[in-house]
Design an enzyme around this catalytic site. Sequence first.
Site, PDB file in Angstrom:
ATOM      1  N   LYS A 227       0.733  -1.136  -0.093  1.00  0.00           N
ATOM      2  CA  LYS A 227       0.084   0.153  -0.208  1.00  0.00           C
ATOM      3  C   LYS A 227       0.881   1.212  -0.077  1.00  0.00           C
ATOM      4  O   LYS A 227       1.886   1.273   0.801  1.00  0.00           O
ATOM      5  CB  LYS A 227      -0.905  -0.001   1.221  1.00  0.00           C
ATOM      6  CG  LYS A 227      -1.734   1.301   1.183  1.00  0.00           C
ATOM      7  CD  LYS A 227      -2.641   1.249   2.605  1.00  0.00           C
ATOM      8  CE  LYS A 227      -3.882   2.229   2.566  1.00  0.00           C
ATOM      9  NZ  LYS A 227      -4.377   2.250   4.149  1.00  0.00           N
TER      10      LYS A 227
ATOM     11  N   SER B  96      -9.578   0.274   7.311  1.00  0.00           N
ATOM     12  CA  SER B  96      -9.066   0.548   6.165  1.00  0.00           C
ATOM     13  C   SER B  96      -8.565  -0.954   5.348  1.00  0.00           C
ATOM     14  O   SER B  96      -8.123  -0.845   4.217  1.00  0.00           O
ATOM     15  CB  SER B  96      -8.004   1.451   6.159  1.00  0.00           C
ATOM     16  OG  SER B  96      -8.580   2.651   6.028  1.00  0.00           O
TER      17      SER B  96
ATOM     18  N   SER C 172      -9.206   2.299   3.310  1.00  0.00           N
ATOM     19  CA  SER C 172      -8.380   2.884   2.181  1.00  0.00           C
ATOM     20  C   SER C 172      -7.488   1.989   1.604  1.00  0.00           C
ATOM     21  O   SER C 172      -6.559   2.604   0.843  1.00  0.00           O
ATOM     22  CB  SER C 172      -7.708   4.209   3.189  1.00  0.00           C
ATOM     23  OG  SER C 172      -7.058   3.587   4.168  1.00  0.00           O
TER      24      SER C 172
END
Length: 471
Positions: free
Chosen positions: A80, A180, A156
């Site tokens: 990420k 997330s 996210s």
Amino acid sequence: MTDLSMTSAVDLTAAYRSRQVSPVEATEAALAAIDRFEPEVNAYVLVDRESALAAAKESEQRWGEGAPASPVDGIPTPIKDMLLTKGWPTTKGSSLIDEAGPWPEDAPSVARLREAGAVLVGKTTTPEMAWKGVTDSRRYGVTGNPWGAGLTSGGSSGGSATAVGLGMGTWSVGTDGGGSVRIPASFTGTVALKPTYGLVPLYPASAFGTLSHAGPMTRTVTDTALMMDTIAGFDARDWSAMPRPQASFLDGLEDGVEGVRVGFSPTLGFGRNDPEVEAAVRAAVQVLADAGAQVEEVDPGIEDPVEAFHVLWFAGAAKVLEAYDESALERIDPGLRRCVEQGRTLSASDYLDAVQVRMQLGHRMGQYHLAHDVLVTPTMPIPAFEAGRDAPEGWPSQLWTSWTPYTYPFNMTQQPALSLPCGLTADGRPIGLQVVAARHADALVLRVGRAYEARTDPLPPPTLLRGAASR
């Protein structure tokens, strides 16, 4: 093993060991999946083919010599774009960050994966500064879902979830400050664990403080346990990092749930579910009961802590922008700007009041787990909605917390929480099951998740993957 891109990490390493498959072949399969799907879903901000193939060749040599760096040597792994990765920009989805760097170090989890020989493929999308529960940004655009490019991936860590769901990487590591990794896992039909706070170290420290965790994003519970063996443990850069666990998370994973006390709460006492979500989760709980768990439908007796969470979250958002001049407010996501402006109105007393709510919530959940080994809820009350929106069309609020009532409470309490798929809606959108346990009971969460997974059929291949097969 016909599709290496969708093969689990556990099966890949077994194939490496027996010389049936090489890390180069697995990496080439992941890169081919990126070529196939990235134009549709926009899950990556950076793909480094040359570096990935070079690392895969080094891994192939280690396996050939019978000396792999670890049990995860050679596994294709995207990261990420919130986690520092040596030599690659970490732009956090924001135009405020200059990709020129320098970028001299890895975040702790990235460092552990690199040391273990994992093949780092690239960086995956995130909303700006990971501030919301869907994945889009002004800098990189909108990320779609394996079950429909027009559906949101959640966030996210949406880029990581979509990449893993389509075989554009075997697994990934994401961050979770309010859901997330679990929100996108639920929306994409993948698996994700938010571990006990401190078990997977974070550096640099998040502006959102001790709400933020790092954790695995995979396609199976077993792979989640395997990654935890790699990334959990002490790192001196994180003041709250816990010692490395003494036992493997794979130990006892197949022990089942006979006698495990399961508290089932479909709404935590304050949520409301899509009927298809509730039906699927109730059916999943019945699977656990049939496997020998002692199931009781009982809410934990908490009130929705969303207002206190907002204080902590908005204060963190304001902190994020402290490093930039005032013009930055005009250059960021409008929703993030509203959070920053709200955060700037808060006092120290407001913050401490929110911390007090957090402590009371932790106390209440501690009491709950004296009588119930795990708490089971839906991960999300709704399936994935249209991509590019902050909330479903017609929803009464645009704040992501308004449609994620079952995730953020457990960032406040720092408990381990696992999301795994438990079915599809009639129109083919994944539904997630959340398993929560007391702090430090991460192995139990994984065992319960694995017991459900072992007794049910996996989801069919995602819609985009099925479509690709016929092209």
